[in-house]
Design a protein around this motif. Structure first.
Motif, PDB file in Angstrom:
ATOM      1  N   ALA A   1      -2.312  -3.644  14.271  1.00 40.92           N
ATOM      2  CA  ALA A   1      -2.287  -3.051  15.442  1.00 40.92           C
ATOM      3  C   ALA A   1      -3.382  -2.555  16.096  1.00 40.92           C
ATOM      4  O   ALA A   1      -4.543  -2.415  15.392  1.00 40.92           O
ATOM      5  N   PRO A   2      -3.514  -2.356  17.461  1.00 42.03           N
ATOM      6  CA  PRO A   2      -4.795  -2.180  18.213  1.00 42.03           C
ATOM      7  C   PRO A   2      -5.169  -0.815  17.684  1.00 42.03           C
ATOM      8  O   PRO A   2      -6.319  -0.582  17.606  1.00 42.03           O
ATOM      9  N   THR A   3      -4.157   0.242  17.405  1.00 48.37           N
ATOM     10  CA  THR A   3      -4.502   1.495  17.157  1.00 48.37           C
ATOM     11  C   THR A   3      -4.105   1.952  15.717  1.00 48.37           C
ATOM     12  O   THR A   3      -2.925   2.004  15.648  1.00 48.37           O
TER      13      THR A   3
ATOM     14  N   GLY B   1       1.679   9.406  18.050  1.00 47.64           N
ATOM     15  CA  GLY B   1       0.979   9.721  16.620  1.00 47.64           C
ATOM     16  C   GLY B   1      -0.126  10.244  16.857  1.00 47.64           C
ATOM     17  O   GLY B   1      -0.720  10.872  18.002  1.00 47.64           O
ATOM     18  N   VAL B   2      -1.059  10.242  15.885  1.00 46.15           N
ATOM     19  CA  VAL B   2      -2.579  10.936  15.474  1.00 46.15           C
ATOM     20  C   VAL B   2      -3.426   9.903  14.929  1.00 46.15           C
ATOM     21  O   VAL B   2      -2.909   8.998  14.055  1.00 46.15           O
ATOM     22  N   VAL B   3      -4.641   9.895  15.339  1.00 47.86           N
ATOM     23  CA  VAL B   3      -5.543   9.063  14.623  1.00 47.86           C
ATOM     24  C   VAL B   3      -6.426   9.614  13.628  1.00 47.86           C
ATOM     25  O   VAL B   3      -7.278   9.048  12.771  1.00 47.86           O
ATOM     26  N   SER B   4      -6.334  11.137  13.440  1.00 49.19           N
ATOM     27  CA  SER B   4      -6.961  11.896  12.425  1.00 49.19           C
ATOM     28  C   SER B   4      -6.307  13.343  12.441  1.00 49.19           C
ATOM     29  O   SER B   4      -5.625  13.533  13.124  1.00 49.19           O
ATOM     30  N   ASP B   5      -6.707  14.176  11.319  1.00 49.61           N
ATOM     31  CA  ASP B   5      -6.147  15.416  11.137  1.00 49.61           C
ATOM     32  C   ASP B   5      -6.756  16.244  12.267  1.00 49.61           C
ATOM     33  O   ASP B   5      -6.021  17.090  12.708  1.00 49.61           O
ATOM     34  N   SER B   6      -7.804  16.099  12.824  1.00 47.79           N
ATOM     35  CA  SER B   6      -8.242  17.003  13.888  1.00 47.79           C
ATOM     36  C   SER B   6      -8.118  16.464  15.416  1.00 47.79           C
ATOM     37  O   SER B   6      -8.567  17.088  16.342  1.00 47.79           O
ATOM     38  N   THR B   7      -7.255  15.513  15.633  1.00 44.36           N
ATOM     39  CA  THR B   7      -7.136  14.847  17.132  1.00 44.36           C
ATOM     40  C   THR B   7      -5.799  15.292  17.608  1.00 44.36           C
ATOM     41  O   THR B   7      -4.859  15.785  16.949  1.00 44.36           O
ATOM     42  N   GLN B   8      -5.767  15.575  18.931  1.00 41.51           N
ATOM     43  CA  GLN B   8      -4.434  15.606  19.505  1.00 41.51           C
ATOM     44  C   GLN B   8      -3.395  14.417  19.426  1.00 41.51           C
ATOM     45  O   GLN B   8      -4.101  13.208  19.246  1.00 41.51           O
ATOM     46  N   ALA B   9      -2.268  14.623  19.614  1.00 40.89           N
ATOM     47  CA  ALA B   9      -1.398  13.566  19.578  1.00 40.89           C
ATOM     48  C   ALA B   9      -1.469  12.643  20.935  1.00 40.89           C
ATOM     49  O   ALA B   9      -1.989  12.950  21.803  1.00 40.89           O
ATOM     50  N   LEU B  10      -1.389  11.333  20.401  1.00 42.57           N
ATOM     51  CA  LEU B  10      -1.721  10.210  21.534  1.00 42.57           C
ATOM     52  C   LEU B  10      -0.587  10.166  22.345  1.00 42.57           C
ATOM     53  O   LEU B  10       0.737  10.506  21.877  1.00 42.57           O
ATOM     54  N   THR B  11      -0.773   9.532  23.613  1.00 44.59           N
ATOM     55  CA  THR B  11       0.352   8.998  24.613  1.00 44.59           C
ATOM     56  C   THR B  11       0.551   7.614  24.685  1.00 44.59           C
ATOM     57  O   THR B  11       1.578   7.166  25.361  1.00 44.59           O
ATOM     58  N   ILE B  12      -0.149   6.823  24.089  1.00 44.85           N
ATOM     59  CA  ILE B  12      -0.291   5.455  24.146  1.00 44.85           C
ATOM     60  C   ILE B  12       1.067   4.879  23.580  1.00 44.85           C
ATOM     61  O   ILE B  12       1.611   5.403  22.600  1.00 44.85           O
ATOM     62  N   VAL B  13       1.538   3.624  24.144  1.00 43.91           N
ATOM     63  CA  VAL B  13       2.655   3.014  23.655  1.00 43.91           C
ATOM     64  C   VAL B  13       2.004   1.316  23.310  1.00 43.91           C
ATOM     65  O   VAL B  13       1.256   1.095  24.509  1.00 43.91           O
TER      66      VAL B  13
ATOM     67  N   LYS C   1       0.830  -1.142  -0.068  1.00 48.91           N
ATOM     68  CA  LYS C   1      -0.114  -0.247   0.078  1.00 48.91           C
ATOM     69  C   LYS C   1       0.894   0.958  -0.004  1.00 48.91           C
ATOM     70  O   LYS C   1       2.133   1.173   0.460  1.00 48.91           O
ATOM     71  N   ALA C   2       0.456   2.210  -0.628  1.00 48.68           N
ATOM     72  CA  ALA C   2       0.989   3.577  -0.353  1.00 48.68           C
ATOM     73  C   ALA C   2       0.547   4.398   0.612  1.00 48.68           C
ATOM     74  O   ALA C   2      -0.554   4.461   1.060  1.00 48.68           O
ATOM     75  N   PHE C   3       1.652   4.993   1.195  1.00 54.12           N
ATOM     76  CA  PHE C   3       1.443   5.583   2.630  1.00 54.12           C
ATOM     77  C   PHE C   3       2.656   6.371   2.945  1.00 54.12           C
ATOM     78  O   PHE C   3       3.770   6.445   2.423  1.00 54.12           O
ATOM     79  N   SER C   4       2.283   7.399   3.978  1.00 54.91           N
ATOM     80  CA  SER C   4       3.499   8.135   4.479  1.00 54.91           C
ATOM     81  C   SER C   4       3.416   8.041   6.061  1.00 54.91           C
ATOM     82  O   SER C   4       2.109   7.731   6.659  1.00 54.91           O
ATOM     83  N   GLN C   5       4.149   8.900   6.961  1.00 56.64           N
ATOM     84  CA  GLN C   5       3.989   9.153   8.104  1.00 56.64           C
ATOM     85  C   GLN C   5       3.877   7.892   9.010  1.00 56.64           C
ATOM     86  O   GLN C   5       3.277   7.704  10.103  1.00 56.64           O
TER      87      GLN C   5
ATOM     88  N   ARG D   1      -6.059  10.116   3.361  1.00 57.62           N
ATOM     89  CA  ARG D   1      -5.793  10.520   4.727  1.00 57.62           C
ATOM     90  C   ARG D   1      -6.352   9.613   5.708  1.00 57.62           C
ATOM     91  O   ARG D   1      -6.359   9.978   6.732  1.00 57.62           O
ATOM     92  N   LYS D   2      -6.462   8.271   5.270  1.00 55.58           N
ATOM     93  CA  LYS D   2      -6.860   7.407   6.197  1.00 55.58           C
ATOM     94  C   LYS D   2      -5.654   7.046   7.082  1.00 55.58           C
ATOM     95  O   LYS D   2      -4.751   6.549   6.744  1.00 55.58           O
ATOM     96  N   ARG D   3      -6.046   6.801   8.419  1.00 55.22           N
ATOM     97  CA  ARG D   3      -4.859   6.339   9.484  1.00 55.22           C
ATOM     98  C   ARG D   3      -4.831   4.674   9.358  1.00 55.22           C
ATOM     99  O   ARG D   3      -6.092   4.308   9.204  1.00 55.22           O
ATOM    100  N   LEU D   4      -3.685   4.272   9.457  1.00 55.89           N
ATOM    101  CA  LEU D   4      -3.747   2.714   9.256  1.00 55.89           C
ATOM    102  C   LEU D   4      -3.074   1.891  10.218  1.00 55.89           C
ATOM    103  O   LEU D   4      -2.287   2.415  11.104  1.00 55.89           O
ATOM    104  N   ASP D   5      -3.665   0.755  10.439  1.00 56.62           N
ATOM    105  CA  ASP D   5      -3.379  -0.256  11.662  1.00 56.62           C
ATOM    106  C   ASP D   5      -2.215  -1.367  11.000  1.00 56.62           C
ATOM    107  O   ASP D   5      -2.199  -2.318  11.750  1.00 56.62           O
ATOM    108  N   THR D   6      -1.914  -1.227   9.938  1.00 54.04           N
ATOM    109  CA  THR D   6      -1.139  -2.259   9.098  1.00 54.04           C
ATOM    110  C   THR D   6       0.143  -2.577   9.723  1.00 54.04           C
ATOM    111  O   THR D   6       0.752  -1.707  10.275  1.00 54.04           O
ATOM    112  N   VAL D   7       0.423  -3.730   9.633  1.00 52.35           N
ATOM    113  CA  VAL D   7       1.833  -4.266   9.827  1.00 52.35           C
ATOM    114  C   VAL D   7       2.337  -5.048   8.649  1.00 52.35           C
ATOM    115  O   VAL D   7       1.901  -6.134   8.384  1.00 52.35           O
TER     116      VAL D   7
END
Length: 231
Positions: free
Chosen positions: A188-190, A209-221, A142-146, A166-172
């Motif tokens: 991935a779970p997220t 990371g982030v889950v969308s353009d309008s959300t704040q950065a995540l703190t999860i690991v 798949k094509a992606f960045s970030q 601009r869809k965020r991916l859970d791919t490995v």
């Protein structure tokens, strides 16, 4: 910016300031034993949204951007030698990218996907430090960045990112250099982009990371086991 382990220290390179739209040439090294920072010779090309990887004691910096709001990437490869505190230039990336990822595996550095102007690509570009030369591997599924990538156990693992919609991916995605082929791991779970990844022991850790353009950065690991293929 990018961060790379060199010996028992961590090198932080580049980055930028969004308010002033200024790319950085920072070269700062953190010593976890003394909990202290030192500043060294700046990177020749200021840039953000770059990738970096260590090989044989040197740090290789790939791609990135110099202009905020304009996804016009640079194709330069710059190489830092911490012993001499000096930079040299490598062969340019055939396909310039920003928001890319790089990972060392064996005697190669794998530079994966990324953004060129408004289009994300699934390109696998392979750099050979020993000969300062480039080759091409099988395209990613798949094509992606970030996204983020690490080398572990003779394979390259690529996590998350953002696709052309601009869809965020859970791919490995897992690349095997021996067969020049990709396979998929357990998602991935997220689903998220703008992430970082690091190997510690036998696990791979995915940060922020982030889950969308309008959300704040995540703190999860989230922690991935590449042997068992589970989170």
């Amino acid at each position: 910016m990018a961060a790379v382990n060199i010996g028992n220290k961590i090198m932080a390179i580049g980055g930028g300031e969004r308010i002033t739209k200024t790319p950085y040439d920072n070269n700062e090294i953190y010593n976890p034993i003394t909990n202290s920072w030192e500043t060294f010779t700046p990177m020749p090309t200021p840039r953000y949204a770059l990738a970096a990887a260590e090989y044989n004691g040197k740090v290789y910096v790939f791609g990135g951007q110099q202009i905020f709001g304009n996804a016009s990437p640079v194709n330069s490869v710059e190489i830092y030698d911490p012993i001499t505190d000096s930079w040299s230039t490598g062969s340019p990336i055939p396909k310039a990218m920003c928001e890319l990822a790089a990972a060392t595996c064996g005697d190669k550095i794998y530079v994966m996907a990324g953004l060129n102007y408004s289009t994300r690509y699934n390109t696998l570009q392979i750099y050979s430090p020993g000969t300062d030369s480039w080759s091409t591997g099988a395209p990613l599924p798949k094509a992606f960045s970030q996204h983020a990538a690490v080398g572990y156990g003779g394979k390259v693992y690529v996590f998350g990112g953002m696709d052309n919609s601009r869809k965020r991916l859970d791919t490995v995605y897992i690349y095997d250099p021996q067969t020049n082929s990709w396979s998929s791991g357990t998602p991935a779970p997220t689903a998220r982009s703008e992430i970082a990844a690091a190997v510690a022991g036998s696990k791979i850790y995915i940060f922020g990371g982030v889950v969308s353009d309008s959300t704040q950065a995540l703190t999860i690991v989230e922690v991935y086991d590449p042997v068992g293929d589970f989170w």
